[in-house]
Design a protein around this motif. Structure first.
Motif, PDB file in Angstrom:
ATOM      1  N   GLY A 181      -1.880  -0.225  -5.452  1.00 45.43           N
ATOM      2  CA  GLY A 181      -0.953  -1.152  -4.611  1.00 45.43           C
ATOM      3  C   GLY A 181       0.352  -1.205  -5.015  1.00 45.43           C
ATOM      4  O   GLY A 181       0.770  -0.681  -6.353  1.00 45.43           O
ATOM      5  N   ALA A 182       1.165  -1.689  -4.298  1.00 50.33           N
ATOM      6  CA  ALA A 182       2.654  -1.551  -4.577  1.00 50.33           C
ATOM      7  C   ALA A 182       3.224  -2.895  -5.404  1.00 50.33           C
ATOM      8  O   ALA A 182       4.240  -2.758  -5.830  1.00 50.33           O
ATOM      9  CB  ALA A 182       3.302  -1.530  -3.335  1.00 50.33           C
ATOM     10  N   GLY A 183       2.437  -3.914  -5.804  1.00 51.82           N
ATOM     11  CA  GLY A 183       2.911  -4.989  -6.616  1.00 51.82           C
ATOM     12  C   GLY A 183       3.347  -5.780  -5.666  1.00 51.82           C
ATOM     13  O   GLY A 183       4.092  -5.705  -4.707  1.00 51.82           O
ATOM     14  N   GLY A 184       3.506  -6.954  -5.789  1.00 46.08           N
ATOM     15  CA  GLY A 184       4.349  -8.323  -5.285  1.00 46.08           C
ATOM     16  C   GLY A 184       3.429  -8.590  -4.132  1.00 46.08           C
ATOM     17  O   GLY A 184       3.854  -9.589  -2.956  1.00 46.08           O
ATOM     18  N   ASN A 185       2.102  -8.004  -3.735  1.00 42.24           N
ATOM     19  CA  ASN A 185       1.388  -8.869  -2.724  1.00 42.24           C
ATOM     20  C   ASN A 185       1.100 -10.229  -2.797  1.00 42.24           C
ATOM     21  O   ASN A 185       0.729 -10.746  -3.828  1.00 42.24           O
ATOM     22  CB  ASN A 185       0.084  -7.998  -2.882  1.00 42.24           C
ATOM     23  CG  ASN A 185      -0.747  -8.242  -1.534  1.00 42.24           C
ATOM     24  OD1 ASN A 185      -1.255  -9.249  -1.361  1.00 42.24           O
ATOM     25  ND2 ASN A 185      -1.038  -7.155  -0.752  1.00 42.24           N
ATOM     26  N   PRO A 186       1.311 -10.885  -1.771  1.00 40.33           N
ATOM     27  CA  PRO A 186       1.043 -12.488  -2.159  1.00 40.33           C
ATOM     28  C   PRO A 186      -0.075 -12.990  -2.236  1.00 40.33           C
ATOM     29  O   PRO A 186      -0.267 -14.167  -2.582  1.00 40.33           O
ATOM     30  CB  PRO A 186       1.706 -12.866  -0.556  1.00 40.33           C
ATOM     31  CG  PRO A 186       1.474 -11.952   0.401  1.00 40.33           C
ATOM     32  CD  PRO A 186       1.679 -10.541  -0.279  1.00 40.33           C
ATOM     33  N   ASP A 425       4.898   2.915  -5.311  1.00 40.82           N
ATOM     34  CA  ASP A 425       5.783   3.860  -5.110  1.00 40.82           C
ATOM     35  C   ASP A 425       5.903   4.886  -6.194  1.00 40.82           C
ATOM     36  O   ASP A 425       5.123   4.751  -7.188  1.00 40.82           O
ATOM     37  CB  ASP A 425       7.304   3.263  -4.784  1.00 40.82           C
ATOM     38  CG  ASP A 425       7.955   2.377  -5.797  1.00 40.82           C
ATOM     39  OD1 ASP A 425       7.207   2.329  -6.755  1.00 40.82           O
ATOM     40  OD2 ASP A 425       8.971   1.728  -5.681  1.00 40.82           O
ATOM     41  N   GLN A 426       6.929   5.706  -6.305  1.00 41.91           N
ATOM     42  CA  GLN A 426       6.868   6.616  -7.452  1.00 41.91           C
ATOM     43  C   GLN A 426       7.083   5.878  -8.956  1.00 41.91           C
ATOM     44  O   GLN A 426       6.415   6.249  -9.866  1.00 41.91           O
ATOM     45  CB  GLN A 426       8.142   7.641  -7.290  1.00 41.91           C
ATOM     46  CG  GLN A 426       8.246   8.467  -8.557  1.00 41.91           C
ATOM     47  CD  GLN A 426       9.567   9.292  -8.486  1.00 41.91           C
ATOM     48  OE1 GLN A 426      10.503   9.159  -9.019  1.00 41.91           O
ATOM     49  NE2 GLN A 426       9.649  10.717  -7.727  1.00 41.91           N
ATOM     50  N   ALA A 427       7.734   4.672  -8.850  1.00 40.61           N
ATOM     51  CA  ALA A 427       7.861   4.098 -10.161  1.00 40.61           C
ATOM     52  C   ALA A 427       6.640   3.257 -10.431  1.00 40.61           C
ATOM     53  O   ALA A 427       6.239   3.292 -11.659  1.00 40.61           O
ATOM     54  CB  ALA A 427       9.186   2.880  -9.938  1.00 40.61           C
ATOM     55  N   GLY A 428       6.021   2.978  -9.304  1.00 40.32           N
ATOM     56  CA  GLY A 428       4.809   2.303  -9.813  1.00 40.32           C
ATOM     57  C   GLY A 428       3.861   3.061 -10.293  1.00 40.32           C
ATOM     58  O   GLY A 428       2.773   2.862 -11.245  1.00 40.32           O
ATOM     59  N   LEU A 429       3.627   4.552  -9.727  1.00 39.55           N
ATOM     60  CA  LEU A 429       2.702   5.343 -10.136  1.00 39.55           C
ATOM     61  C   LEU A 429       3.028   5.791 -11.615  1.00 39.55           C
ATOM     62  O   LEU A 429       1.960   5.934 -12.499  1.00 39.55           O
ATOM     63  CB  LEU A 429       2.720   6.735  -9.228  1.00 39.55           C
ATOM     64  CG  LEU A 429       2.127   6.168  -7.805  1.00 39.55           C
ATOM     65  CD1 LEU A 429       2.728   7.595  -6.717  1.00 39.55           C
ATOM     66  CD2 LEU A 429       0.696   5.838  -7.631  1.00 39.55           C
ATOM     67  N   VAL A 430       4.144   6.057 -12.029  1.00 41.13           N
ATOM     68  CA  VAL A 430       4.472   6.589 -13.246  1.00 41.13           C
ATOM     69  C   VAL A 430       4.305   5.349 -14.160  1.00 41.13           C
ATOM     70  O   VAL A 430       3.751   5.692 -15.375  1.00 41.13           O
ATOM     71  CB  VAL A 430       6.363   6.795 -13.327  1.00 41.13           C
ATOM     72  CG1 VAL A 430       6.569   7.113 -14.944  1.00 41.13           C
ATOM     73  CG2 VAL A 430       6.308   8.228 -12.336  1.00 41.13           C
TER      74      VAL A 430
END
Length: 476
Positions: A181-186, A425-430
């Motif tokens: 997931g991308a994070g920040g999901n409500p 996204d890339q930052a989340g995957l890293v």
């Protein structure tokens, strides 16, 4: 040959069709996901194609989550003779039959008796696994394997899979990310990286991009609602049934609640100010309604913030301004009413790429009128009506789109709101990789276009430049 060995039956040519087999020895294996290739990656008639690999020795099918590109080939797996367990998280146990039933009706048979037999057969194989608990799959002299599901934050019930194996005195751990997931999901709890991974099989869908801040998407959504109020128009949001509608509803409820606290009103309609509390939110998708009901039942799996809203007496997925449309006759009445009146409304309807489903009737009725607006919150595959309409954002001049074989002029406003992606996204995957205490010996990149994989590989290498032992990064 040294074991374990990994083989891929999908999810390597592009972003769909996830299917990975972990061979423990020559006659024993696990299958992680059994997904359908979709969009441009899919061959004609892919849904009814044979499986393409043998099922002998597969001890279990482990499902990361219930999107069709991860579970859509289960009918083919069963047709090939597989009768082992289908292991998934407890929320996925509730969601999987709904998704498979819908897909079966669309691609195989809508005959009620056939559907009922299929669902009964499936239900006998599905086994729920609690998050964060080890489950033994193989235990015999010289060979052992256990798995554990951890929250992946992609949609309710989504998981990444830890596979811990023993070959004699040798121990190894493979981790399959599924979709992160991308994070920040409500609604969803955030992803926690694994404590260990000798081999990490990592998705790379957005390995070459960064998502905008979540606050930006909320502001864009509020501005779109303001325009709907001002123009006396309908805000159309095409969406698939699972994940995105529930996230949107949760966010819309919070916006409406915040507006009510400050007494916000919209523009005047017929001399009367229209309060946001009068704005109907219409969910016009029978499958999305059923899935939303399951999401509401499973509130124990929500994150702390969403559960706190429930404790305050609010219902993020069942608030008073939410109206569900069930029958096709009622659907057509709503379309005609919104087309012919100046009553602002927000409609969430399937499908997400405007290539079928109830959203098409709304588009036929409203695309030709500039007081309406189409708001995209998801990816639009090339060649779909959604992609054609999306390309009209900011465009000038005469544009038409083909809907059911007839051309319709696009006069409605079009906006694309980024930030609703369910994928890291890339930052989340890293960050997921960096969160593993010991550097994985090998990272296998799957589930992404070539450009995304290459970009993510470079980003991982940059993040590990100061480490003595960096991962070997392989593009599958």
């Amino acid at each position: 040959m040294e074991y374990p060995v990994l083989s891929h039956h999908g999810g390597v040519r592009g972003v769909t069709g996830s299917c990975h087999q972990l061979h423990l020895d020559p006659s024993t294996s696990l299958l992680i996901d059994c997904g359908l290739e979709q969009g441009a990656e899919a061959a004609p008639g892919a849904a009814s194609e044979p499986l393409g690999f043998g099922v002998q020795g597969i001890q279990a099918l482990v499902i990361t989550h219930v999107h069709l590109d991860h579970v859509g080939r289960i009918p083919a797996l069963l047709a090939a003779g597989y009768r082992g367990p289908i292991l998934c998280s407890e929320p996925s146990v509730r969601l999987l039959p709904l998704v498979l039933e819908d897909a079966y009706k669309l691609s195989i048979s809508s005959e009620p008796a056939h559907v009922a037999r299929y669902l009964e057969f499936i239900s006998d194989l599905i086994v729920p696994l609690p998050f964060e608990q080890w489950h033994t799959l193989v235990e015999r002299p010289g060979l052992g394997c256990r798995i554990r599901l951890q929250r992946a934050g992609h949609l309710l019930g989504s998981a990444y899979v830890e596979c811990d194996m023993h070959h004699g005195q040798f121990n190894s751990r493979y981790v399959f990310s599924g979709d992160l997931g991308a994070g920040g999901n409500p609604l969803l709890r955030p992803v926690q990286p694994p404590e260990r991974a000798d081999v990490l099989v990592l998705e790379s869908i957005y390995g070459d991009r960064l998502h905008p801040h979540n606050g930006d998407r909320r502001q864009q959504l509020e501005e779109a609602i303001d325009r709907a109020l001002a123009d006396k128009g309908t805000l159309l949001i095409p969406s698939f049934s699972l994940g995105r509608p529930q996230e949107l509803l949760c966010e819309l409820e919070d916006i409406l609640y915040s507006k009510a606290l400050v007494g916000s009103t919209g523009p005047c309609l017929e001399g009367e100010p229209l309060d946001w509390s009068q704005l109907p939110i219409i969910l016009d998708s029978p499958l999305a309604q059923r899935i939303t009901g399951v999401y509401r039942d499973l509130h124990d799996y929500w994150n702390a913030e969403a559960r706190a809203r429930l404790a305050e007496g609010r219902d993020p997925l069942g608030f008073s301004q939410l109206f569900s449309v069930d029958t096709h006759a009622r659907h057509q009445q709503v379309v005609n009413y919104l087309k012919s009146t100046g009553r602002p409304a927000i409609v969430i309807a399937g499908n997400g790429m405007c290539s079928g489903g109830r959203i098409v009737n709304y588009l036929k009725a409203m695309l030709g009128n500039s007081r309406h607006e189409v708001l995209f919150v998801g990816y639009q595959a090339k060649g779909t009506p959604g992609a054609v309409i999306q390309a009209c954002e900011g465009a000038e001049g005469f544009v038409q789109v083909d809907l059911d074989g007839q051309m319709y002029e696009v006069c409605a406003k079009v906006i694309n709101v980024d930030g609703y992606s369910g994928h890291a996204d890339q930052a989340g995957l890293v960050s997921f990789v960096q969160g593993i205490p010991a550097v994985p010996g090998c990272i296998v990149l799957v589930h992404g276009e070539s450009r995304a994989k290459v970009s993510l590989k470079q980003a991982i290498r940059r993040s590990q430049v100061q480490l003595t032992h960096a991962s070997e990064v392989i593009i599958a």
